[in-house]
Design a protein around this motif. Structure first.
Motif, short mmCIF file in Angstrom:
data_model
loop_
_atom_site.label_atom_id
_atom_site.label_comp_id
_atom_site.label_asym_id
_atom_site.label_seq_id
_atom_site.Cartn_x
_atom_site.Cartn_y
_atom_site.Cartn_z
N HIS A 1 0.83 -1.20 0.00
CA HIS A 1 0.00 0.00 0.00
C HIS A 1 0.87 1.25 0.00
O HIS A 1 0.62 2.21 -0.75
CB HIS A 1 -0.92 0.00 1.22
CG HIS A 1 -1.76 1.23 1.34
ND1 HIS A 1 -1.41 2.30 2.15
CD2 HIS A 1 -2.93 1.60 0.73
CE1 HIS A 1 -2.32 3.26 2.05
NE2 HIS A 1 -3.26 2.85 1.20
N SER A 2 1.91 1.26 0.81
CA SER A 2 2.80 2.41 0.88
C SER A 2 3.53 2.63 -0.43
O SER A 2 3.71 3.78 -0.87
CB SER A 2 3.81 2.24 2.02
OG SER A 2 3.15 2.22 3.28
N LEU A 3 3.98 1.55 -1.06
CA LEU A 3 4.65 1.68 -2.35
C LEU A 3 3.72 2.30 -3.39
O LEU A 3 4.11 3.20 -4.14
CB LEU A 3 5.12 0.31 -2.84
CG LEU A 3 6.28 -0.35 -2.09
CD1 LEU A 3 6.55 -1.73 -2.67
CD2 LEU A 3 7.54 0.51 -2.17
N ASN A 4 2.50 1.81 -3.43
CA ASN A 4 1.52 2.30 -4.40
C ASN A 4 1.23 3.79 -4.19
O ASN A 4 1.29 4.59 -5.13
CB ASN A 4 0.23 1.48 -4.30
CG ASN A 4 -0.84 1.93 -5.27
OD1 ASN A 4 -0.56 2.58 -6.28
ND2 ASN A 4 -2.08 1.60 -4.97
N VAL A 5 0.93 4.17 -2.94
CA VAL A 5 0.58 5.56 -2.66
C VAL A 5 1.78 6.48 -2.90
O VAL A 5 1.63 7.58 -3.46
CB VAL A 5 0.07 5.71 -1.21
CG1 VAL A 5 -0.17 7.17 -0.86
CG2 VAL A 5 -1.23 4.92 -1.03
N THR A 6 2.96 6.04 -2.51
CA THR A 6 4.16 6.86 -2.71
C THR A 6 4.43 7.06 -4.19
O THR A 6 4.75 8.18 -4.63
CB THR A 6 5.38 6.22 -2.04
OG1 THR A 6 5.13 6.08 -0.64
CG2 THR A 6 6.63 7.06 -2.24
N LYS A 7 4.29 6.00 -4.98
CA LYS A 7 4.51 6.12 -6.42
C LYS A 7 3.50 7.09 -7.05
O LYS A 7 3.88 7.94 -7.87
CB LYS A 7 4.41 4.74 -7.08
CG LYS A 7 4.61 4.76 -8.58
CD LYS A 7 4.69 3.37 -9.18
CE LYS A 7 4.77 3.44 -10.69
NZ LYS A 7 4.94 2.11 -11.32
N GLN A 8 2.26 6.98 -6.67
CA GLN A 8 1.25 7.88 -7.22
C GLN A 8 1.49 9.33 -6.77
O GLN A 8 1.28 10.28 -7.53
CB GLN A 8 -0.16 7.44 -6.79
CG GLN A 8 -0.52 6.01 -7.19
CD GLN A 8 -0.24 5.70 -8.65
OE1 GLN A 8 -0.52 6.51 -9.53
NE2 GLN A 8 0.31 4.52 -8.92
N LEU A 9 1.97 9.50 -5.54
CA LEU A 9 2.25 10.84 -5.03
C LEU A 9 3.37 11.49 -5.84
O LEU A 9 3.28 12.66 -6.24
CB LEU A 9 2.64 10.76 -3.55
CG LEU A 9 3.06 12.07 -2.89
CD1 LEU A 9 1.91 13.06 -2.89
CD2 LEU A 9 3.55 11.82 -1.46
N ILE A 10 4.43 10.74 -6.10
CA ILE A 10 5.55 11.27 -6.88
C ILE A 10 5.08 11.71 -8.26
O ILE A 10 5.48 12.76 -8.77
CB ILE A 10 6.66 10.20 -7.01
CG1 ILE A 10 7.30 9.93 -5.64
CG2 ILE A 10 7.72 10.65 -8.01
CD1 ILE A 10 8.22 8.73 -5.62
N GLY A 11 4.21 10.91 -8.87
CA GLY A 11 3.73 11.23 -10.21
C GLY A 11 2.73 12.36 -10.26
O GLY A 11 2.53 12.97 -11.31
N THR A 12 2.13 12.68 -9.11
CA THR A 12 1.07 13.69 -9.07
C THR A 12 1.56 15.07 -8.69
O THR A 12 1.13 16.08 -9.27
CB THR A 12 -0.03 13.26 -8.08
OG1 THR A 12 -0.57 12.00 -8.49
CG2 THR A 12 -1.15 14.28 -8.02
N VAL A 13 2.48 15.15 -7.71
CA VAL A 13 2.82 16.45 -7.14
C VAL A 13 3.49 17.38 -8.14
O VAL A 13 3.40 18.61 -8.00
CB VAL A 13 3.71 16.29 -5.89
CG1 VAL A 13 2.93 15.63 -4.77
CG2 VAL A 13 4.97 15.50 -6.22
N LEU A 14 4.15 16.82 -9.16
CA LEU A 14 4.80 17.67 -10.15
C LEU A 14 3.80 18.51 -10.94
O LEU A 14 4.15 19.55 -11.49
CB LEU A 14 5.62 16.81 -11.11
CG LEU A 14 6.93 16.24 -10.56
CD1 LEU A 14 7.57 15.29 -11.56
CD2 LEU A 14 7.90 17.36 -10.21
N ASP A 15 2.57 18.05 -11.01
CA ASP A 15 1.54 18.75 -11.77
C ASP A 15 0.77 19.77 -10.94
O ASP A 15 -0.10 20.47 -11.47
CB ASP A 15 0.55 17.75 -12.37
CG ASP A 15 1.22 16.79 -13.34
OD1 ASP A 15 2.11 17.26 -14.08
OD2 ASP A 15 0.86 15.61 -13.36
N LEU A 16 1.07 19.86 -9.65
CA LEU A 16 0.30 20.71 -8.77
C LEU A 16 1.12 21.91 -8.28
O LEU A 16 2.33 21.79 -8.07
CB LEU A 16 -0.17 19.91 -7.54
CG LEU A 16 -1.08 18.71 -7.80
CD1 LEU A 16 -1.32 17.96 -6.50
CD2 LEU A 16 -2.39 19.14 -8.43
N PRO A 17 0.47 23.07 -8.09
CA PRO A 17 1.16 24.17 -7.42
C PRO A 17 1.58 23.74 -6.02
O PRO A 17 1.02 22.79 -5.46
CB PRO A 17 0.07 25.26 -7.35
CG PRO A 17 -0.91 24.89 -8.43
CD PRO A 17 -0.89 23.40 -8.50
#
Length: 276
Positions: free
Chosen positions: A224-240
């Motif tokens: 679960h932590s791997l999945n959420v961390t991977k998605q977080l890395i891919g998402t934050v670059l697109d956000l202010p």
């Protein structure tokens, strides 16, 4: 099936084999191994090959018995990019046909990037054009010193369009410009210096090294932590910044209530060894 990843078993045993025309799909101790298997064509890609790769990654993503995915290639090359016959066919396609074909590769790249499991590239031969693109998309990548890499599309009047979107995110605009605009081949050592790959590993050691990394991910980390961390890395670059922090805080709070976090903290406080 045992509930842990053993390095020896990972290297020497296959629990499941699925039939494909252009690749091999094996599962051993929670590690799915996707092997590009057109050695006579240097594992060159065509439309059917891309479709099979999408199918294999989707299967691994949906399999609760799989925690980590490894991509490797049979033969001398990891992947030489697009198949020559395939390139010739594209010249006779209509715009609509080429757009549909391009979107298939786009979907493959996006699915790998956003996959709910860690993807490791085990590169034991040259990775050129689309092959280098595959390596770019993987979360971790280990490459032998002898392997050459490169985005050579501009040398044949083509463009590295899809991979550029991900490469800029991974290594920055300046370095991406150098690699994409020159189309030159570069060594695994230079790829590591640029942050494109994780590490250079001698050929005699790479299989065992990747197996050890995969085993550690299986045994020592929460899925679960791997999945959420991977998605977080891919998402934050697109956000202010403020939105990225707010999103991270939300995920932080949600994860604290997840069973994996409760188990992990309890084991840590009780000084117990936890095998995930």
């Amino acid at each position: 099936m045992r509930n842990f990843c053993g390095v020896d078993a990972w290297l020497n045993y296959q629990f499941f084999i699925m039939d494909f025309s252009f690749l091999q799909y094996n599962v051993a101790e929670r590690v799915a191994i996707i092997t590009l298997n057109r050695p006579e064509k240097r594992n060159a890609l065509n439309g059917l090959f891309v479709a099979e790769l999408r199918q294999a990654f989707k299967k691994a993503a949906a399999d609760e018995g799989v925690k980590v995915i490894v991509v490797k290639g049979n033969g001398e090359a990891f992947c030489a990019g697009a198949d020559l016959e395939y390139l010739q066919q594209l010249q006779t396609n209509t715009y609509e046909e080429n757009l549909a074909d391009s979107r298939e590769l786009m979907q493959l790249f996006q699915e790998i990037y956003q996959l709910n499991k860690v993807v490791i590239a085990q590169v034991e031969g040259h990775a050129i054009a689309g092959g280098c693109g595959l390596v770019t998309l993987c979360d971790l990548s280990y490459v032998v010193p002898e392997a050459m890499m490169g985005y050579t599309e501009v040398k044949i009047g083509f463009i590295p369009a899809l991979v550029a979107v991900f490469l800029v995110r991974k290594i920055g605009e300046g370095r991406a410009r150098e690699l994409l605009l020159t189309g030159k081949l570069f060594t695994a050592e230079k790829a590591a210096q640029h942050g494109l790959i994780t590490a250079v590993v001698p050929a005699a050691e790479i299989a065992a090294h990747v197996a050890k990394v995969a085993a550690s991910l299986c045994n020592d980390t929460s899925a679960h932590s791997l999945n959420v961390t991977k998605q977080l890395i891919g998402t934050v670059l697109d956000l202010p910044l403020s939105e990225g922090l707010a999103h991270a805080a939300t995920l932080n709070a949600q994860t604290r209530g997840h069973e994996d976090c409760k188990r992990g903290i309890a084991a840590f406080l009780n000084k117990e060894k936890l095998t995930w």
